[in-house]
Design a protein around this motif. Structure first.
Motif, short mmCIF file in Angstrom:
data_model
loop_
_atom_site.label_atom_id
_atom_site.label_comp_id
_atom_site.label_asym_id
_atom_site.label_seq_id
_atom_site.Cartn_x
_atom_site.Cartn_y
_atom_site.Cartn_z
N UNK A 270 0.82 -1.20 0.00
CA UNK A 270 0.00 0.00 0.00
C UNK A 270 0.86 1.26 0.00
N UNK A 271 1.87 1.29 0.87
CA UNK A 271 2.71 2.48 0.98
C UNK A 271 3.55 2.68 -0.28
N UNK A 272 4.03 1.57 -0.86
CA UNK A 272 4.86 1.68 -2.06
C UNK A 272 4.06 2.20 -3.24
N UNK A 273 2.83 1.73 -3.38
CA UNK A 273 1.99 2.22 -4.48
C UNK A 273 1.68 3.70 -4.29
N UNK A 274 1.35 4.05 -3.06
CA UNK A 274 0.93 5.43 -2.78
C UNK A 274 2.08 6.42 -2.89
N UNK A 275 3.29 5.98 -2.53
CA UNK A 275 4.42 6.91 -2.48
C UNK A 275 4.81 7.43 -3.85
N UNK A 276 4.57 6.64 -4.90
CA UNK A 276 4.96 7.05 -6.26
C UNK A 276 3.75 7.25 -7.16
N UNK A 277 2.62 7.53 -6.56
CA UNK A 277 1.36 7.52 -7.29
C UNK A 277 1.37 8.42 -8.52
N UNK A 278 2.01 9.57 -8.43
CA UNK A 278 1.97 10.54 -9.54
C UNK A 278 3.13 10.37 -10.51
N UNK A 279 3.93 9.33 -10.31
CA UNK A 279 5.09 9.12 -11.18
C UNK A 279 4.91 7.93 -12.13
N UNK A 280 3.79 7.22 -12.03
CA UNK A 280 3.56 6.07 -12.89
C UNK A 280 3.06 6.53 -14.26
#
Length: 911
Positions: free
Chosen positions: A474-484
């Motif tokens: 959850x934290x890994x997905x959220x931490x880069x959310x705007x960079x995918x």
């Protein structure tokens, strides 16, 4: 005092910079010596480059006549160059630690890399070299004196330390890079090329410095005359270039391929650059192909494998080159004793491997796998996926290899993911190996910062059913959310959906994952608005569709095409057709645009690409407003290129036309001529089994379509043996639950089991789920009189007797009464329909058309109707089937008692 100081300073600088021992006669004035040096520069040249080529350094001494004369080689440099291994180099350095010159330091560093380069990858000892005390001493000298290095020594030293895997963040590397940046505009093309490679090795592909390099190359493109230097530049710059500059780079590469003498390595770099941006520049590719064919026997097998892979990724077809590559690799794989070479050849041959070749490759692989590095194992796994071959023997060897201690420790993220993907695809489950992979990938995820790697790791861990604390993913997905990017967002969205369906993984975090899924979907829509190029969007869509689109996103993705319809040209039309075909998505405005573009620019559509255009309209069962003109244009294109098509390719084209009820006399006569069929047999023997089976199936379907729809063509039906063989090989396990449910309810609707048949084979070998026979008054007739009764499945393969029993035609069966009709009933799963609508695919429509031409009434039971809320009770299902079979006005008699008696009688007869 000043003159003596200047004299000593000159001696010192020459020793330090040039690696030579120089002394000035005491009676020589410094300024006089410098003037003499300038005057005699044309006769006496002392450079590090020349000295290195001559494997010697020069000692110079000033003569009484104020000139410099070559006296003897530098013994320290000579010993370094003659060293047989890194130990010899370090021994020389230790013995002369206090008197090393800059040139000797450079020579030592370069020699260390040259010695390692000669070794196989597995035997290179980078860590031992970097951790050696003398290496640290070399680094100290480099850090202190790199400003005194000449340009060539500076850049080659940087290249060597990076190749020896010194940490890019170390002070030594940083100092060299900063000094290189300071001299950036003064470097010649050779040094600039190597400096760019160093930046790429450090991961600075999109750095400001790489942008400056791209700008410099753009300004000085016409001045580059070396294909070797240019092949490096195009690799470094093409991803940062505009479309117009990419075209200039490709044209420059083409010009240098003509004017210079490129090696296979230069061509490989050029192809790699084109592949990176998916730029299929056909004149350049054609020229590269011609050059490669001339040097085919001299190309190293591994390099040939990489070149072949780039051609595949670019979608460039050249039969002569393809056959030459396959012949060369087939002659190599059984002779090579190098595991790395064999692994590369295995991967390259996999997509085109025939059944015999698969077995031969398997035998060789079993012997080679224990000797391979992790890179070789990755290539073997890739090869298995490419050939879609579940070799249990190879998989067992791979699992055994992976259980060895420390094997996965040094493997990169990409390598671990490729191995895990192969194991999960072929269900080769070994808990110990899975635990090792979960542990490795979980650790990598915890430390990972790259958005692309995060998306890949999350997707793979979900497939491996990892049992992580839910906050980690959850934290890994959220931490880069705007960079995918869009592809990564699609991948993560699919993974989050799987997590939400797994109660064990979600536990208390269901609402958080639901919120993340919503954020992912919103970001996809937002990022789509930023894409203006139809080519860039098609690249995204091809990757998304290949990975399996999240259905919640597919509509948003496809609707974005509505904003770009005016940008679609001939090549984009072909790309769009392929995407729609793979996604099975019915996008009418886009299909209409594709049709208009093909009609307007038929000369710009390659004769091979016409297959994709025909297939998308045929498989999606869609007729555009201009479909007649489209089919006429396509047919003319096909007929004019008949001699250029391979047999298997022409079958696919003709099959796509048959789905749309278009039969060309020229094409039909060519397909069913004896010469063509004989050539096809030869081609099928060399094709991979799956591709060969698909080709045979399409030929059978084409033969059936011609016989039913074009009886005037006099083409015979010659597929009885083939179809019966397929039936005999077919496994007949128990019916799926949904078909069992339909079977039970249908027997009640028609009056009993005696009045219906299940699992039926029609004339011309169409398979039906169920069949019943109705008389002129729509009253069911007993099927025993008009075909065999098969109401249960038989385990194992079909016997000849059972096969004959299935055939409902023949002299031993009664003719149907006047007005009677057979009713064919099929259950349609989602794979029979377009993904975004209830529109049946072309194959279903053709089956319906053919069955109706043979006198059937075809009843389709779509899954979305059978599982709808409207049908909740058994009576609802019965009424639904009555409407489908008899029509809404039917009110037939209740035959339940009569049917029960008949069924009891039949049961007693068949015991």
């Amino acid at each position: 005092m000043g003159a003596r100081f200047l004299q000593h300073r000159i001696n010192f600088l020459l020793r330090r910079q040039l690696g030579v021992t120089t002394c000035l006669a005491s009676n020589v004035k410094p300024h006089t010596w410098l003037l003499n040096m300038q005057a005699k520069q044309s006769r006496t040249v002392i450079t590090l480059k020349n000295a290195r080529h001559e494997n010697s350094k020069l000692f110079c001494d000033a003569t009484p006549s104020d000139s410099i004369t070559v006296m003897k080689p530098d013994p320290i440099t000579d010993k370094i160059l003659k060293a047989h291994d890194e130990k010899d180099v370090f021994d020389v350095l230790t013995a002369n630690k206090l008197i090393l010159t800059n040139a000797q330091v450079f020579t030592a560093m370069d020699r260390l890399w040259e010695l390692q380069k000669l070794k196989p990858d597995d035997n290179r000892e980078f860590r031992a070299i970097v951790e050696h005390p003398e290496f640290s001493h070399l680094c100290d000298i480099i850090e202190s004196n790199c400003r005194e290095f000449d340009d060539q020594s500076l850049i080659k030293t940087l290249y060597a330390v990076l190749r020896l895997e010194l940490d890019p963040s170390s002070k030594t590397v940083q100092q060299l890079v900063l000094e290189g940046q300071r001299r950036f505009n003064d470097l010649d093309f050779s040094e600039l090329s190597r400096f760019g490679v160093c930046l790429a090795d450090m991961g600075l592909h999109t750095s400001k410095l790489m942008g400056q390099l791209t700008g410099l190359i753009q300004d000085k493109l016409d001045q580059i005359n070396s294909i070797r230097e240019f092949s490096n530049f195009i690799n470094l710059c093409i991803s940062l270039s505009s479309s117009s500059f990419q075209i200039k780079l490709a044209n420059k590469a083409l010009a240098l391929c003509v004017s210079d003498k490129p090696t296979s390595r230069d061509i490989r770099r050029i192809l790699r650059a084109l592949t990176f941006v998916k730029f299929c520049h056909k004149p350049l590719l054609q020229k590269c192909t011609t050059l490669l064919l001339d040097m085919m026997n001299d190309i190293e097998p591994l390099e040939l494998c990489m070149i072949n892979r780039y051609y595949m990724l670019l979608g460039f077809e050249h039969d002569q080159f393809k056959n030459a590559v396959l012949d060369r690799l087939k002659s190599v794989y059984s002779e090579t004793t190098n595991p790395a070479v064999f692994a590369g050849v295995f991967e390259a041959l996999a997509p085109e491997a025939s059944s015999d070749l698969k077995l031969q490759l398997e035998d060789e692989a079993l012997d080679m796998i224990p000797k391979m590095s992790i890179d070789g194992i990755v290539r073997i796994c890739n090869g298995l996926r490419y050939m879609n071959y579940r070799s249990s023997n190879i998989l067992k060897r791979v699992l055994r290899y992976l259980k060895q201690p420390g094997v996965l420790d040094g493997a990169s993220i990409d390598k671990c993911i490729r191995i895990a993907k192969t194991l999960t695809q072929f269900h080769a489950k070994d808990e110990k190996v899975y635990d090792l992979l979960r542990e490795k990938l979980s650790k990598e995820l915890s430390n990972c910062l790259d958005p692309h790697d995060v998306s890949s790791l999350v997707s793979m861990l979900v497939d491996l059913e990892v049992s992580l604390p839910n906050t980690t993913i959850l934290s890994k997905i959220s931490s880069s959310l705007h960079h995918y990017n869009v592809v990564e967002l699609n991948r993560l969205s699919a993974s989050v959906k799987e997590i939400l369906h797994d109660d064990k993984m979600v536990s208390a975090y269901h609402s958080e994952y639901t919120d993340v899924l919503g954020d992912l979907n919103r970001l996809v829509v937002k990022k789509l608005d930023d894409i203006r190029s139809i080519y860039l969007f098609n690249d995204f869509m091809q990757t998304v569709v290949a990975e399996g689109p999240d259905l919640s996103l597919i509509d948003e993705l496809m609707q974005h095409y509505n904003k770009m319809l005016h940008k679609i040209g001939p090549q984009a039309a072909v790309d769009c057709a392929v995407i729609l075909l793979r996604a099975r998505y019915l996008h009418k405005p886009l299909l209409d645009t594709i049709a208009e573009v093909v009609i307007k620019y038929p000369h710009k559509i390659n004769f091979l690409n016409i297959k994709s255009i025909l297939l998308v309209f045929a498989n999606l069962n869609y007729q555009a407003p201009s479909s007649e003109r489209l089919l006429r244009t396509s047919m003319e294109k096909v007929e004019s290129s008949l001699d250029r098509y391979e047999p298997n390719f022409l079958i696919k084209v003709a099959h796509a036309m048959a789905l749309q009820q278009k039969f060309s006399t020229k094409v039909t006569e060519r397909l069913f001529s004896l010469d063509f069929l004989a050539k096809l047999d030869e081609v099928l023997k060399e094709m991979p089994p799956y591709q060969a089976s698909v080709c045979r199936m399409k030929l059978m379907q084409l033969n059936r379509a011609v016989r039913i729809e074009c009886p005037e063509s006099k083409i015979p039906w010659f597929h009885d043996d083939y179809c019966e063989l397929l039936l005999k090989q077919r496994s007949h396990s128990m019916l799926p639950k949904v078909l069992k449910d339909i079977q039970g309810i249908l027997s009640e609707v028609v009056g009993g089991a005696a009045f219906m048949r299940s699992w039926v084979v029609t004339p011309y070998y169409y398979n039906l789920d169920f069949e019943c026979v109705l008389d002129a008054n729509k009253t069911p007739l007993m099927c025993a009189d008009y075909g065999s009764v098969l109401n249960k499945s038989y385990p194992g393969k079909m016997s000849t007797k059972l096969l004959a029993d299935l055939m409902q035609w023949g002299s031993h069966k009664k003719e149907l009464p006047p007005g009677a009709q057979r009713v064919a009933i099929d259950f349609l799963t989602p794979k029979h329909l377009c993904t975004n609508s209830r529109h049946p695919l072309g194959q279903v429509e053709m089956k319906k058309r053919h069955l109706e031409m043979m006198g059937y009434k075809y009843v389709m039971i779509p899954h979305y109707e059978w599982f709808s809320m409207r049908l909740s009770t058994r009576d609802d299902f019965k009424n639904y089937l009555r409407e489908k079979i008899f029509g809404k006005s039917y009110t037939g008699p209740d035959k339940s008692k009569e049917s029960a008696a008949v069924f009891k009688l039949l049961s007693s007869l068949t015991r």
